[in-house]
Design a protein around this motif. Structure first.
Motif, PDB file in Angstrom:
ATOM      1  N   VAL A  41       0.853  -1.194   0.000  1.00 29.30           N
ATOM      2  CA  VAL A  41       0.000   0.000   0.000  1.00 29.30           C
ATOM      3  C   VAL A  41       0.887   1.242   0.000  1.00 29.30           C
ATOM      4  CG1 VAL A  41      -1.938   1.144   1.167  1.00 29.30           C
ATOM      5  CG2 VAL A  41      -1.542  -1.297   1.550  1.00 29.30           C
ATOM      6  N   ASP A  42       0.567   2.200  -0.860  1.00 27.26           N
ATOM      7  CA  ASP A  42       1.349   3.454  -0.876  1.00 27.26           C
ATOM      8  C   ASP A  42       0.396   4.639  -0.952  1.00 27.26           C
ATOM      9  OD1 ASP A  42       4.530   4.172  -1.579  1.00 27.26           O
ATOM     10  OD2 ASP A  42       3.072   5.750  -2.018  1.00 27.26           O
ATOM     11  N   ARG A  43       0.817   5.728  -0.326  1.00 21.05           N
ATOM     12  CA  ARG A  43      -0.060   6.906  -0.349  1.00 21.05           C
ATOM     13  C   ARG A  43       0.030   7.665  -1.669  1.00 21.05           C
ATOM     14  NH1 ARG A  43       2.906  11.652   2.863  1.00 21.05           N
ATOM     15  NH2 ARG A  43       4.496  11.790   1.280  1.00 21.05           N
ATOM     16  N   GLY A  44       1.037   7.343  -2.473  1.00 19.99           N
ATOM     17  CA  GLY A  44       1.142   7.940  -3.806  1.00 19.99           C
ATOM     18  C   GLY A  44       1.152   6.835  -4.837  1.00 19.99           C
ATOM     19  N   CYS A  98      11.240   9.110  -2.684  1.00 18.62           N
ATOM     20  CA  CYS A  98      12.660   9.466  -2.780  1.00 18.62           C
ATOM     21  C   CYS A  98      13.396   8.567  -3.777  1.00 18.62           C
ATOM     22  CB  CYS A  98      13.275   9.321  -1.385  1.00 18.62           C
ATOM     23  SG  CYS A  98      14.966   9.862  -1.295  1.00 18.62           S
ATOM     24  N   SER A  99      12.818   7.397  -4.046  1.00 18.56           N
ATOM     25  CA  SER A  99      13.547   6.408  -4.842  1.00 18.56           C
ATOM     26  C   SER A  99      13.538   6.702  -6.335  1.00 18.56           C
ATOM     27  CB  SER A  99      12.923   5.022  -4.605  1.00 18.56           C
ATOM     28  OG  SER A  99      12.874   4.740  -3.235  1.00 18.56           O
ATOM     29  N   ALA A 100      12.605   7.529  -6.769  1.00 19.58           N
ATOM     30  CA  ALA A 100      12.340   7.632  -8.199  1.00 19.58           C
ATOM     31  C   ALA A 100      13.451   8.295  -9.004  1.00 19.58           C
ATOM     32  CB  ALA A 100      11.044   8.394  -8.405  1.00 19.58           C
ATOM     33  N   ARG A 101      13.974   9.395  -8.516  1.00 20.90           N
ATOM     34  CA  ARG A 101      14.926  10.142  -9.360  1.00 20.90           C
ATOM     35  C   ARG A 101      16.241  10.414  -8.629  1.00 20.90           C
ATOM     36  NH1 ARG A 101      11.752  14.832 -12.339  1.00 20.90           N
ATOM     37  NH2 ARG A 101      13.884  15.490 -12.731  1.00 20.90           N
ATOM     38  N   ASN A 102      16.696   9.423  -7.896  1.00 23.66           N
ATOM     39  CA  ASN A 102      17.979   9.598  -7.214  1.00 23.66           C
ATOM     40  C   ASN A 102      19.139   9.408  -8.202  1.00 23.66           C
ATOM     41  OD1 ASN A 102      18.633   6.794  -7.345  1.00 23.66           O
ATOM     42  ND2 ASN A 102      17.305   6.428  -5.588  1.00 23.66           N
ATOM     43  N   ALA A 103      20.355   9.359  -7.683  1.00 23.96           N
ATOM     44  CA  ALA A 103      21.525   9.334  -8.575  1.00 23.96           C
ATOM     45  C   ALA A 103      21.840   7.942  -9.130  1.00 23.96           C
ATOM     46  CB  ALA A 103      22.742   9.909  -7.853  1.00 23.96           C
ATOM     47  N   GLY A 104      21.102   6.931  -8.704  1.00 24.36           N
ATOM     48  CA  GLY A 104      21.219   5.612  -9.338  1.00 24.36           C
ATOM     49  C   GLY A 104      22.534   4.876  -9.100  1.00 24.36           C
ATOM     50  N   MET A 105      23.214   5.168  -7.993  1.00 24.33           N
ATOM     51  CA  MET A 105      24.513   4.523  -7.769  1.00 24.33           C
ATOM     52  C   MET A 105      24.398   3.326  -6.822  1.00 24.33           C
ATOM     53  SD  MET A 105      26.959   7.793  -7.296  1.00 24.33           S
ATOM     54  CE  MET A 105      27.231   8.954  -8.612  1.00 24.33           C
ATOM     55  N   ILE A 106      25.139   2.291  -7.149  1.00 23.47           N
ATOM     56  CA  ILE A 106      25.222   1.099  -6.289  1.00 23.47           C
ATOM     57  C   ILE A 106      26.644   1.097  -5.759  1.00 23.47           C
ATOM     58  CG2 ILE A 106      25.163  -1.426  -6.346  1.00 23.47           C
ATOM     59  CD1 ILE A 106      23.078  -0.699  -8.780  1.00 23.47           C
ATOM     60  N   GLU A 130      -3.338   6.508   2.047  1.00 23.73           N
ATOM     61  CA  GLU A 130      -2.400   6.868   3.115  1.00 23.73           C
ATOM     62  C   GLU A 130      -2.794   6.134   4.391  1.00 23.73           C
ATOM     63  OE1 GLU A 130      -1.445  10.934   3.546  1.00 23.73           O
ATOM     64  OE2 GLU A 130      -0.170  10.515   5.278  1.00 23.73           O
ATOM     65  N   ILE A 131      -1.923   5.271   4.844  1.00 20.64           N
ATOM     66  CA  ILE A 131      -2.196   4.532   6.087  1.00 20.64           C
ATOM     67  C   ILE A 131      -1.992   5.502   7.256  1.00 20.64           C
ATOM     68  CG2 ILE A 131      -1.398   2.639   7.568  1.00 20.64           C
ATOM     69  CD1 ILE A 131      -2.857   1.753   4.930  1.00 20.64           C
ATOM     70  N   ASP A 132      -3.009   5.634   8.095  1.00 19.10           N
ATOM     71  CA  ASP A 132      -2.821   6.513   9.252  1.00 19.10           C
ATOM     72  C   ASP A 132      -3.174   5.834  10.575  1.00 19.10           C
ATOM     73  OD1 ASP A 132      -5.546   6.514   8.990  1.00 19.10           O
ATOM     74  OD2 ASP A 132      -5.690   8.572   8.255  1.00 19.10           O
ATOM     75  N   HIS A 162      17.738   4.298   5.207  1.00 20.89           N
ATOM     76  CA  HIS A 162      18.857   3.962   4.323  1.00 20.89           C
ATOM     77  C   HIS A 162      19.609   5.187   3.802  1.00 20.89           C
ATOM     78  CE1 HIS A 162      16.396   0.347   4.429  1.00 20.89           C
ATOM     79  NE2 HIS A 162      17.456  -0.340   4.046  1.00 20.89           N
ATOM     80  N   ALA A 163      19.115   6.379   4.130  1.00 25.16           N
ATOM     81  CA  ALA A 163      19.809   7.641   3.796  1.00 25.16           C
ATOM     82  C   ALA A 163      20.310   7.683   2.356  1.00 25.16           C
ATOM     83  CB  ALA A 163      20.929   7.881   4.798  1.00 25.16           C
ATOM     84  N   MET A 164      21.648   7.802   2.178  1.00 29.33           N
ATOM     85  CA  MET A 164      22.191   7.960   0.814  1.00 29.33           C
ATOM     86  C   MET A 164      22.339   6.628   0.083  1.00 29.33           C
ATOM     87  SD  MET A 164      24.405   9.748   3.096  1.00 29.33           S
ATOM     88  CE  MET A 164      26.118   9.573   2.671  1.00 29.33           C
ATOM     89  N   MET A 165      21.911   5.514   0.725  1.00 33.60           N
ATOM     90  CA  MET A 165      22.205   4.208   0.132  1.00 33.60           C
ATOM     91  C   MET A 165      20.970   3.351  -0.095  1.00 33.60           C
ATOM     92  SD  MET A 165      25.643   3.054   2.078  1.00 33.60           S
ATOM     93  CE  MET A 165      25.451   3.835   3.650  1.00 33.60           C
ATOM     94  N   GLY A 166      19.799   3.975  -0.166  1.00 38.70           N
ATOM     95  CA  GLY A 166      18.564   3.181  -0.244  1.00 38.70           C
ATOM     96  C   GLY A 166      18.448   2.373  -1.514  1.00 38.70           C
ATOM     97  N   LEU A 167      18.879   2.962  -2.626  1.00 34.90           N
ATOM     98  CA  LEU A 167      18.828   2.201  -3.880  1.00 34.90           C
ATOM     99  C   LEU A 167      19.844   1.061  -3.803  1.00 34.90           C
ATOM    100  CD1 LEU A 167      17.950   1.880  -6.900  1.00 34.90           C
ATOM    101  CD2 LEU A 167      20.066   3.083  -7.402  1.00 34.90           C
ATOM    102  N   SER A 168      21.047   1.417  -3.412  1.00 35.26           N
ATOM    103  CA  SER A 168      22.132   0.448  -3.342  1.00 35.26           C
ATOM    104  C   SER A 168      21.760  -0.742  -2.447  1.00 35.26           C
ATOM    105  CB  SER A 168      23.374   1.154  -2.794  1.00 35.26           C
ATOM    106  OG  SER A 168      24.506   0.375  -2.958  1.00 35.26           O
ATOM    107  N   LEU A 169      21.085  -0.443  -1.345  1.00 34.50           N
ATOM    108  CA  LEU A 169      20.771  -1.498  -0.375  1.00 34.50           C
ATOM    109  C   LEU A 169      19.346  -2.045  -0.535  1.00 34.50           C
ATOM    110  CD1 LEU A 169      22.451  -0.003   2.845  1.00 34.50           C
ATOM    111  CD2 LEU A 169      23.408  -1.600   1.174  1.00 34.50           C
TER     112      LEU A 169
END
Ligand code: FAD
Length: 415
Positions: A32-35, A42-50, A221-223, A379-386
């Protein structure tokens, strides 16, 4: 045997990967996602680095001094919003407590293992369905000799940890990536790092989740989290109710707000960052890079070039701070002089909120005292990577299997 029903809240990279690996274990999954999962986050347009090269947590010696120095510079890459908000004050206090050499020493092996295992899983996933994983490594570009000396020390540490790293002067760097003119003193090449277009990866995982029988609900949106003393029975929001046997909260920067429902105070702050994508760059680097002194990430993505940077801790909302975007643009021109002629004013900046824990280590595990509630965020700066390793490890916890390594350092109740 009846399948365990898992409800995942949040459809960023962490929630989608969790759903995918839970499905692979034969569980029944509802996300379930609110969008729109994989898009409004945040995941959609990050810098794509692993990034196996990122084994040093954000909370490290020197960060406090840098943060204080940068606080008065409106274009600086790191900023903590001064505030009397008790959650931000607690986060700041914990960050100060952990920004030391002992914490780095305790964390490097965990971060290394997570990143290397995740990289292996990315390779496994792209072999199944190609999403454009580029395995050329990352260049940590240094403008100054002093910057290169500091990065060379990180390279020494990397090699001791078994991560490949090579220190290069300016000429050698130009030979590794001859497609772009660089105004630098040198670089460290981390050949095991990779890059990809995050949107393409998220689309691929979403397709897999749906084709394996997962259900995705968007714009809900889960509340409310409904609980008995030791168990969750359902989550509710937007007039809908989702019952399940196990619940995983992967709500990114919004996770702590949701967890207040069950009396949990998870130290987590949004760390806003921006990206700009140049559709027709004057030169296209072949490797992704980080401009070391400026803390700006540069990634080629299918002919386009994405530049990304800034960490504004404590800034909820995606309002764009033009000064910091200017700071990112300025450093690109500084390191890559050919980009001087680019009309950046026509590029719409994107803003994303990284979920940042105060010690720079993600949260992954069971919520204290609630046997069927699980959390994966921070996961801060590493969410895609992790993403893949977090999804896989969570699926192991849900089925009671032993993950690939000890994850005590990621415990939700460690503070
Ligand atoms: C500029 C920038 C560059 C970056 N570059 C990189 C990089 O190169 N490599 C890397 O590894 N990482 C990078 N990152 C970090 C990475 O993007 C994040 O760590 C990652 O996206 C976090 O994923 P997530 O799934 O936890 O959160 P999100 O992607 O934010 O997803 C959380 C989801 O939960 C949903 N949600 C929240 N609350 C609720 C609720 N109550 N009900 C329903 N749904 C809810 C949200 O709608 C959202 O879809 C970068 C980040 C930024 C900002």
């Amino acid at each position: 045997m009846k399948k365990s029903r898992v409800v995942v809240v949040g459809g960023g990279v962490i929630g989608l990967c969790t759903a995918y690996y839970a499905l692979r274990k034969g569980m029944e999954v509802t996300l379930v996602d609110r969008g729109k999962p994989g898009i409004d986050n945040c995941s959609a347009r990050n810098a794509g680095m692993i990034v196996p090269s990122h084994f040093i947590p954000l909370a490290a010696p020197g960060m406090v001094a840098k943060g204080l120095r940068w606080i008065l510079n409106p274009k600086s890459p790191f900023y903590v919003r001064p505030s009397l908000n008790p959650d931000l004050m607690r986060w700041g206090w914990l960050f100060l407590r952990y920004a030391n050499a002992r914490h780095v020493e305790h964390s490097v092996e965990l971060l290394r293992d997570l990143n290397l295992e995740s990289r292996r899983l990315f390779e496994e996933l792209t072999a199944d369905e190609d999403f454009g994983l580029v395995k050329r490594g990352l260049l940590m570009l240094c403008k100054s000799g002093k910057g290169l000396e500091a990065e060379a020390e990180v390279a020494d540490m990397a090699r001791l940890l078994g991560i490949q790293a090579e220190v290069l002067d300016a000429k050698q760097t130009a030979m590794v990536d001859p497609s772009v003119t660089m105004n630098i003193a040198g670089a460290v090449h981390f050949p095991q790092d990779c890059h990809l277009d995050p949107q393409r990866f998220l689309e691929s995982i979403t397709r897999r989740v749906l084709s394996m029988g997962g259900t995705i609900h968007q714009e809900i949106e889960i509340d409310r989290i409904i609980r008995t003393p030791d168990k969750i029975t359902a989550v509710e929001g937007s007039g809908q109710r989702f019952e399940g046997d196990q619940f995983v909260i992967c709500g990114g920067s919004w996770t702590s707000k949701l967890l207040r429902n069950v009396g949990l105070r998870l130290p987590l702050q949004p760390g806003k960052g921006y990206s700009l994508t140049i559709d027709s760059p004057p030169q296209l680097p072949q490797l992704c890079s980080i401009l070391s002194e400026a803390k700006v990430a540069v990634t080629p993505m299918d002919g386009r070039l994405r530049i990304a940077g800034t960490m504004e801790v404590g800034s909820m909302g995606t309002h764009v701070n033009r000064n910091r975007v200017e700071g990112i643009i300025h450093s690109i021109v500084d390191y890559f002089p050919v980009f001087d002629g680019v009309d950046f004013s026509s590029i719409e900046p994107w803003a994303g909120l990284r979920p940042v824990s105060p010690d720079g280590i993600p949260y992954l595990g069971n919520a204290p005292h609630i046997e069927n509630l699980f959390i994966s965020t921070g996961h801060a700066m590493m969410g895609l990577s992790l993403g893949p390793v977090s999804g896989r490890a969570m699926a192991d916890l849900l089925t009671g299997e032993t993950p690939f390594r000890d994850l005590a350092g990621m415990a939700v109740n460690r503070f």
